[in-house]
Design a protein around this motif. Structure first.
Motif, mmCIF file in Angstrom:
data_model
loop_
_atom_site.group_PDB
_atom_site.id
_atom_site.type_symbol
_atom_site.label_atom_id
_atom_site.label_comp_id
_atom_site.label_asym_id
_atom_site.label_seq_id
_atom_site.Cartn_x
_atom_site.Cartn_y
_atom_site.Cartn_z
ATOM 1 N N UNK A 1 -8.550 -13.515 -5.521
ATOM 2 C CA UNK A 1 -8.927 -12.138 -5.172
ATOM 3 C C UNK A 1 -9.363 -12.060 -3.712
ATOM 4 N N UNK A 2 -8.852 -11.089 -2.996
ATOM 5 C CA UNK A 2 -9.228 -10.849 -1.607
ATOM 6 C C UNK A 2 -10.571 -10.104 -1.599
ATOM 7 N N UNK A 3 -11.652 -10.820 -1.351
ATOM 8 C CA UNK A 3 -12.985 -10.227 -1.412
ATOM 9 C C UNK A 3 -13.167 -9.159 -0.345
ATOM 10 N N UNK A 4 -12.601 -9.367 0.838
ATOM 11 C CA UNK A 4 -12.707 -8.356 1.898
ATOM 12 C C UNK A 4 -12.056 -7.048 1.465
ATOM 13 N N UNK A 5 -10.939 -7.164 0.802
ATOM 14 C CA UNK A 5 -10.245 -5.984 0.281
ATOM 15 C C UNK A 5 -11.103 -5.288 -0.775
ATOM 16 N N UNK A 6 -11.704 -6.093 -1.645
ATOM 17 C CA UNK A 6 -12.584 -5.544 -2.684
ATOM 18 C C UNK A 6 -13.803 -4.862 -2.060
ATOM 19 N N UNK A 7 -14.347 -5.440 -1.004
ATOM 20 C CA UNK A 7 -15.500 -4.857 -0.323
ATOM 21 C C UNK A 7 -15.140 -3.504 0.301
ATOM 22 N N UNK A 8 -13.954 -3.416 0.885
ATOM 23 C CA UNK A 8 -13.521 -2.140 1.467
ATOM 24 C C UNK A 8 -13.373 -1.078 0.379
ATOM 25 N N UNK A 9 -12.870 -1.499 -0.763
ATOM 26 C CA UNK A 9 -12.751 -0.594 -1.902
ATOM 27 C C UNK A 9 -14.128 -0.084 -2.321
ATOM 28 N N UNK A 10 -15.081 -1.003 -2.401
ATOM 29 C CA UNK A 10 -16.442 -0.631 -2.807
ATOM 30 C C UNK A 10 -17.078 0.309 -1.789
ATOM 31 N N UNK A 11 -16.816 0.080 -0.504
ATOM 32 C CA UNK A 11 -17.355 0.958 0.533
ATOM 33 C C UNK A 11 -16.856 2.382 0.359
ATOM 34 N N UNK A 12 -15.588 2.538 0.015
ATOM 35 C CA UNK A 12 -15.042 3.876 -0.223
ATOM 36 C C UNK A 12 -15.725 4.539 -1.414
ATOM 37 N N UNK A 13 -15.977 3.743 -2.452
ATOM 38 C CA UNK A 13 -16.673 4.267 -3.636
ATOM 39 C C UNK A 13 -18.079 4.739 -3.254
ATOM 40 N N UNK A 14 -18.778 3.918 -2.483
ATOM 41 C CA UNK A 14 -20.150 4.253 -2.094
ATOM 42 C C UNK A 14 -20.210 5.525 -1.256
ATOM 43 N N UNK A 15 -19.228 5.737 -0.397
ATOM 44 C CA UNK A 15 -19.242 6.868 0.531
ATOM 45 C C UNK A 15 -18.841 8.180 -0.133
ATOM 46 N N UNK A 16 -18.300 8.105 -1.329
ATOM 47 C CA UNK A 16 -17.796 9.311 -1.984
ATOM 48 C C UNK A 16 -18.936 10.285 -2.273
ATOM 49 N N UNK A 17 -18.812 11.508 -1.789
ATOM 50 C CA UNK A 17 -19.821 12.540 -2.034
ATOM 51 C C UNK A 17 -19.433 13.448 -3.195
ATOM 52 N N UNK A 18 -18.218 13.277 -3.680
ATOM 53 C CA UNK A 18 -17.750 14.091 -4.796
ATOM 54 C C UNK A 18 -17.707 13.289 -6.080
ATOM 55 N N UNK B 1 3.575 2.715 -5.767
ATOM 56 C CA UNK B 1 2.299 3.431 -5.756
ATOM 57 C C UNK B 1 1.496 3.087 -4.506
ATOM 58 N N UNK B 2 1.527 1.829 -4.121
ATOM 59 C CA UNK B 2 0.757 1.384 -2.958
ATOM 60 C C UNK B 2 1.127 2.172 -1.706
ATOM 61 N N UNK B 3 2.383 2.562 -1.598
ATOM 62 C CA UNK B 3 2.852 3.270 -0.403
ATOM 63 C C UNK B 3 2.236 4.660 -0.263
ATOM 64 N N UNK B 4 1.748 5.190 -1.378
ATOM 65 C CA UNK B 4 1.120 6.505 -1.335
ATOM 66 C C UNK B 4 -0.400 6.418 -1.115
ATOM 67 N N UNK B 5 -0.956 5.234 -1.254
ATOM 68 C CA UNK B 5 -2.421 5.095 -1.305
ATOM 69 C C UNK B 5 -3.039 4.803 0.061
ATOM 70 N N UNK B 6 -4.275 5.261 0.220
ATOM 71 C CA UNK B 6 -5.043 4.965 1.430
ATOM 72 C C UNK B 6 -5.566 3.538 1.394
ATOM 73 N N UNK B 7 -5.812 3.014 0.197
ATOM 74 C CA UNK B 7 -6.290 1.639 0.050
ATOM 75 C C UNK B 7 -5.891 1.132 -1.326
ATOM 76 N N UNK B 8 -5.364 -0.076 -1.354
ATOM 77 C CA UNK B 8 -4.970 -0.701 -2.616
ATOM 78 C C UNK B 8 -5.588 -2.085 -2.710
ATOM 79 N N UNK B 9 -6.136 -2.399 -3.861
ATOM 80 C CA UNK B 9 -6.645 -3.745 -4.121
ATOM 81 C C UNK B 9 -5.690 -4.428 -5.079
#
Length: 322
Positions: free
Chosen positions: A20-37, A124-132
């Motif tokens: 597992x790419x931990x850096x990729x997972x961390x970026x995913x988590x950062x997006x989750x944390x920043x979500x205001x909706x 699907x990945x081609x449509x996404x802003x971030x994929x893990x």
């Protein structure tokens, strides 16, 4: 056979953790944390079941999350999402037709589109802003088809995400209890000793100087299986139980009429406090292997008796299940 399958699955799960790419997972988590909706999760088939579970897990720890069926979204439910929301798609292959059909419309509706997939360079990945990528060596299924391993790693990733959000938000046991008012979890986190304990006239009280023979009347009348031995200020001096009575009869059958409670009581019994969780009281009763504790005196900070909590009340409340 089972032993071999357990070992095989273990090797596949180890491969997931190792790759597992931990850096990729961390970026995913950062997006989750920043979500205001709201975090919207979706998937098809078994991935859909995992997506629904992940949304429910996050809701239970106070995160705004919902499961949205890809099919329903294409038929009107897409109106639930907004520019503040994140949409997270789970797909083993990243080739699910329903998600691919939905993806172009999501791009104009949500803040970002994220995905959890097992294969590289999916449509699907081609449509996404971030994929893990969730590394999948092989399915445990003998045909490498049934998602016996891919679903497991999706759940592992999701569960870690949930716990990370709990740490991030400083989520407390009290908050968890408020979100689980019913069922075994709720009871274990909400019910306190004071909610279940006997008190007042129901308490089996006696004095240390009471003759054992006289005290047996109270022991029988109260039917609590014990006597709370107190002084004139209601301070706990000891505990006398049915078990103590049996041991006394075995050791001193001839001079039982000469004994008082102070001779046979347990002088430093284990106690509970009114504000303790009832489930914690149960764990105290079960703490010492082989020690059959079925009742605990409840005392205040000065050691004065407030009540009696028994295994009977705890069991009736349903806290002994599981």
């Amino acid at each position: 056979m089972l032993k071999d399958l357990f070992q095989e699955q273990k090797s596949y799960l180890n491969a997931f953790f190792d790759q597992l790419d931990i850096d990729q997972a961390e970026r995913f988590f950062e997006e989750i944390k920043k979500c205001t909706g709201t975090l919207f999760f979706s998937g098809v088939g078994k991935s859909g079941l995992v997506a629904r579970r992940l949304a429910q897990m996050l809701m239970s720890v106070g995160v705004k999350a919902h499961f949205l069926s890809a099919t329903d979204a294409l038929h009107g439910d897409l109106g639930a999402v907004s520019q503040e929301d994140l949409f997270i798609a789970l797909s083993k292959s990243g080739e699910s037709e329903e998600l691919l059909t939905l993806a172009p419309y999501l791009k104009s509706k949500v803040k970002k589109l994220l995905a959890l997939v097992c294969y590289e360079n999916s449509k699907l990945e081609k449509w996404c802003d971030l994929t893990v990528k969730l590394p999948l060596e092989k399915e445990l299924c003998p045909f490498d088809l049934a998602p016996a391993t891919s679903s497991a790693i999706q759940m592992i990733f999701g569960d870690i995400l949930v716990v990370a959000m709990m740490h991030e938000r400083g989520f407390s046991k009290e908050q968890y209890a408020k979100n689980h008012p019913s069922g075994l979890i709720g009871k274990r986190l909400v019910l306190r000793v004071e909610d279940l304990m006997l008190k007042g006239k129901d308490l089996p009280l006696a004095f240390a100087q009471d003759a054992l023979m006289d005290a047996l009347v109270t022991l029988s009348d109260k039917r609590c299986g014990c006597l709370l031995v107190v002084d004139e200020n209601q301070k706990l001096c000891g505990l006398f139980t049915d078990g103590d009575l049996r041991r006394t009869l075995q050791l001193n059958p001839s001079n039982i009429s000469d004994l008082c409670l102070s001779d046979v009581m347990t002088k430093a019994p284990t106690v509970a406090h009114a504000e303790d969780l009832a489930y914690e009281a149960l764990k105290i009763m079960q703490k010492i292997p082989g020690a059959y504790i079925t009742e605990l005196p409840v005392v205040d900070k000065q050691g004065c008796v407030l009540g009696l909590i028994r295994l009977h009340q705890i069991a009736e409340a349903g806290l002994c299940a599981g």
